[in-house]
Design a protein around this motif. Structure first.
Motif, short mmCIF file in Angstrom:
data_model
loop_
_atom_site.label_atom_id
_atom_site.label_comp_id
_atom_site.label_asym_id
_atom_site.label_seq_id
_atom_site.Cartn_x
_atom_site.Cartn_y
_atom_site.Cartn_z
N HIS A 170 -1.08 11.57 8.35
CA HIS A 170 -0.29 10.63 7.54
C HIS A 170 -1.09 10.22 6.30
CE1 HIS A 170 2.49 6.97 7.21
NE2 HIS A 170 1.49 6.65 6.41
N GLU A 171 -2.39 9.97 6.48
CA GLU A 171 -3.24 9.54 5.35
C GLU A 171 -3.52 10.68 4.39
OE1 GLU A 171 -2.55 6.12 6.92
OE2 GLU A 171 -3.34 6.47 4.91
N ILE A 172 -3.79 11.88 4.92
CA ILE A 172 -4.06 13.03 4.05
C ILE A 172 -2.78 13.38 3.28
CG2 ILE A 172 -4.62 15.51 4.02
CD1 ILE A 172 -6.58 14.90 6.38
N ASP A 173 -1.62 13.22 3.93
CA ASP A 173 -0.34 13.40 3.21
C ASP A 173 -0.28 12.47 1.99
OD1 ASP A 173 0.90 15.45 4.58
OD2 ASP A 173 2.32 14.18 5.66
N HIS A 174 -0.64 11.18 2.19
CA HIS A 174 -0.62 10.23 1.06
C HIS A 174 -1.43 10.78 -0.10
CE1 HIS A 174 1.51 6.60 2.13
NE2 HIS A 174 0.85 6.44 3.27
N LEU A 175 -2.61 11.32 0.19
CA LEU A 175 -3.52 11.78 -0.87
C LEU A 175 -2.94 12.99 -1.61
CD1 LEU A 175 -6.96 11.39 0.98
CD2 LEU A 175 -5.76 9.74 -0.48
N ASN A 176 -1.96 13.65 -0.97
CA ASN A 176 -1.29 14.79 -1.62
C ASN A 176 0.11 14.44 -2.13
OD1 ASN A 176 -3.38 16.82 -1.28
ND2 ASN A 176 -2.96 16.66 0.92
N LYS A 232 -7.38 8.37 -6.13
CA LYS A 232 -8.60 9.05 -5.69
C LYS A 232 -8.42 9.53 -4.26
CE LYS A 232 -11.99 6.45 -8.45
NZ LYS A 232 -12.77 7.52 -9.12
N ALA A 233 -8.99 10.69 -3.93
CA ALA A 233 -8.80 11.31 -2.61
C ALA A 233 -9.70 10.64 -1.57
CB ALA A 233 -9.11 12.80 -2.68
N MET A 234 -9.31 9.41 -1.17
CA MET A 234 -10.05 8.76 -0.08
C MET A 234 -9.11 7.81 0.67
SD MET A 234 -12.64 6.25 -2.07
CE MET A 234 -12.16 4.66 -2.65
N SER A 235 -9.28 7.84 2.00
CA SER A 235 -8.47 6.98 2.88
C SER A 235 -9.37 6.32 3.90
CB SER A 235 -7.44 7.83 3.64
OG SER A 235 -6.39 8.20 2.80
N ALA A 236 -9.01 5.09 4.24
CA ALA A 236 -9.70 4.38 5.32
C ALA A 236 -8.87 4.56 6.59
CB ALA A 236 -9.84 2.90 4.98
N VAL A 237 -9.54 4.81 7.71
CA VAL A 237 -8.86 4.94 9.00
C VAL A 237 -9.59 4.04 9.99
CG1 VAL A 237 -8.34 6.51 10.93
CG2 VAL A 237 -8.09 7.31 8.57
N GLU A 240 -4.75 10.04 16.87
CA GLU A 240 -5.72 10.11 15.77
C GLU A 240 -5.33 11.22 14.79
OE1 GLU A 240 -6.66 9.30 19.06
OE2 GLU A 240 -8.84 9.61 19.08
N ALA A 241 -4.86 12.34 15.34
CA ALA A 241 -4.43 13.45 14.47
C ALA A 241 -3.24 13.03 13.62
CB ALA A 241 -4.08 14.67 15.32
N ILE A 242 -2.30 12.29 14.23
CA ILE A 242 -1.11 11.81 13.49
C ILE A 242 -1.54 10.92 12.33
CG2 ILE A 242 0.90 10.27 13.62
CD1 ILE A 242 1.32 11.37 16.51
N VAL A 243 -2.40 9.93 12.63
CA VAL A 243 -2.81 8.97 11.61
C VAL A 243 -3.51 9.68 10.45
CG1 VAL A 243 -4.29 6.96 11.13
CG2 VAL A 243 -2.95 7.06 13.26
N VAL A 294 -3.31 1.15 10.57
CA VAL A 294 -4.53 1.83 11.05
C VAL A 294 -5.03 2.82 10.00
CG1 VAL A 294 -4.09 1.57 13.55
CG2 VAL A 294 -3.10 3.52 12.30
N GLY A 295 -4.28 2.95 8.91
CA GLY A 295 -4.72 3.85 7.84
C GLY A 295 -4.27 3.31 6.49
N LEU A 296 -5.07 3.55 5.46
CA LEU A 296 -4.73 3.12 4.09
C LEU A 296 -5.36 4.10 3.12
CD1 LEU A 296 -3.41 0.85 2.34
CD2 LEU A 296 -5.69 -0.19 2.25
N ALA A 297 -4.53 4.65 2.21
CA ALA A 297 -5.00 5.63 1.22
C ALA A 297 -5.21 4.92 -0.12
CB ALA A 297 -3.98 6.75 1.08
N ALA A 298 -6.15 5.42 -0.92
CA ALA A 298 -6.49 4.73 -2.18
C ALA A 298 -5.28 4.66 -3.12
CB ALA A 298 -7.65 5.45 -2.88
N ASN A 299 -4.42 5.71 -3.13
CA ASN A 299 -3.27 5.63 -4.03
C ASN A 299 -2.27 4.56 -3.59
OD1 ASN A 299 -2.69 7.40 -1.89
ND2 ASN A 299 -1.40 8.75 -3.13
N GLN A 300 -2.38 4.08 -2.35
CA GLN A 300 -1.53 2.97 -1.91
C GLN A 300 -1.96 1.64 -2.53
OE1 GLN A 300 -1.71 4.03 2.56
NE2 GLN A 300 0.29 3.06 2.29
#
Ligand code: 4LI
Ligand code: NI
Length: 184
Positions: free
Chosen positions: A154-160, A70-75, A148-151, A59-65
């Motif tokens: 999780h994605e913002i963590d990836h970006l950091n 880059k600081a962007m994630s799809a949810v 939604e908050a968890i997801v 349900v979530g994917l970060a660009a660095n994955q």
């Protein structure tokens, strides 16, 4: 289209770097990447396409994955009836408010970049307000609770450069902090 072979797995340094701010207007390349990331999530949630292309559902994917720092994630979050309750590209997201109260998924968290089960509760703020930009560069704020908050955390963590198991209590993975909600 993005496939599992394009997903970077733990151990690759790009998952541990803080991602770079995205500038606007988006380049064609960045715009296409964002679209491909959202399409990956859609395909991964479609039983036929997931089977055909051997995609793990997410349900979530970060660009660095996908190797792009880059600081962007799809949810893309559906409800139990497959109605979409959140479809958002989070660009340069920041958590600007968070509750003291924590929440964790009772079944633990999974991650497309982690090919193993890591048991344990991942304590996260139950309510957050995020500030982010959409594909047009508009600055938006969104308040999220529970799943939604968890997801999004999780994605913002990836970006950091963080992975979910960084947050599991190593002494007792199923430790329940004061007042923590467990989502089954
Ligand atoms: C180790 N135990 C577990 O994984 C775990 C085990 C059981 C339950 C949960 C709830 C678990 N936990 C967990 N389940 C998910 N999915 C449930 C299934 N779903 C999905 C599946 C099929 C079609 C459509 C969809 Cl939508 C896709 C999403 N997703 C995440 N995470 C953590 S936050 C980012 C998010 C992510 O996208 N991960 C790849 N965690
Ligand atoms: Ni992940």
């Amino acid at each position: 289209m993005l496939l599992m072979k394009d997903i970077v797995r733990e151990g690759n340094d790009v998952l541990r770097k803080v991602t770079d701010e995205v500038t606007f207007p988006l380049s064609d390349e960045t715009r296409k990447l964002a679209e491909d990331m959202m399409t990956f999530l859609k395909n991964s949630q479609n039983p036929e396409l997931a089977k055909k292309h051997q995609l793990r559902p997410g349900v979530g994917l970060a660009a660095n994955q996908v190797g792009v720092s880059k600081a962007m994630s799809a949810v893309l979050i559906p409800d139990a009836d497959d109605n979409i309750i959140m479809e958002e590209m989070l660009i340069n997201p920041k958590i600007i408010r968070q509750s003291v109260r924590k929440v964790a998924l009772g079944e633990g968290e999974g991650c497309l970049s982690v090919d193993r089960n890591v048991p344990g509760y991942v304590p996260r703020a139950n309510k957050i307000t995020i500030r982010y930009q959409n594909m047009d560069g508009e600055v938006l704020e969104k308040t999220l609770r529970g799943y939604e908050a968890i997801v999004c955390q999780h994605e913002i963590d990836h970006l950091n450069g963080h992975l979910f198991y960084d947050r599991i209590n190593s002494d007792n993975p199923f430790f329940v902090e004061d007042n923590m909600l467990i989502l089954e």
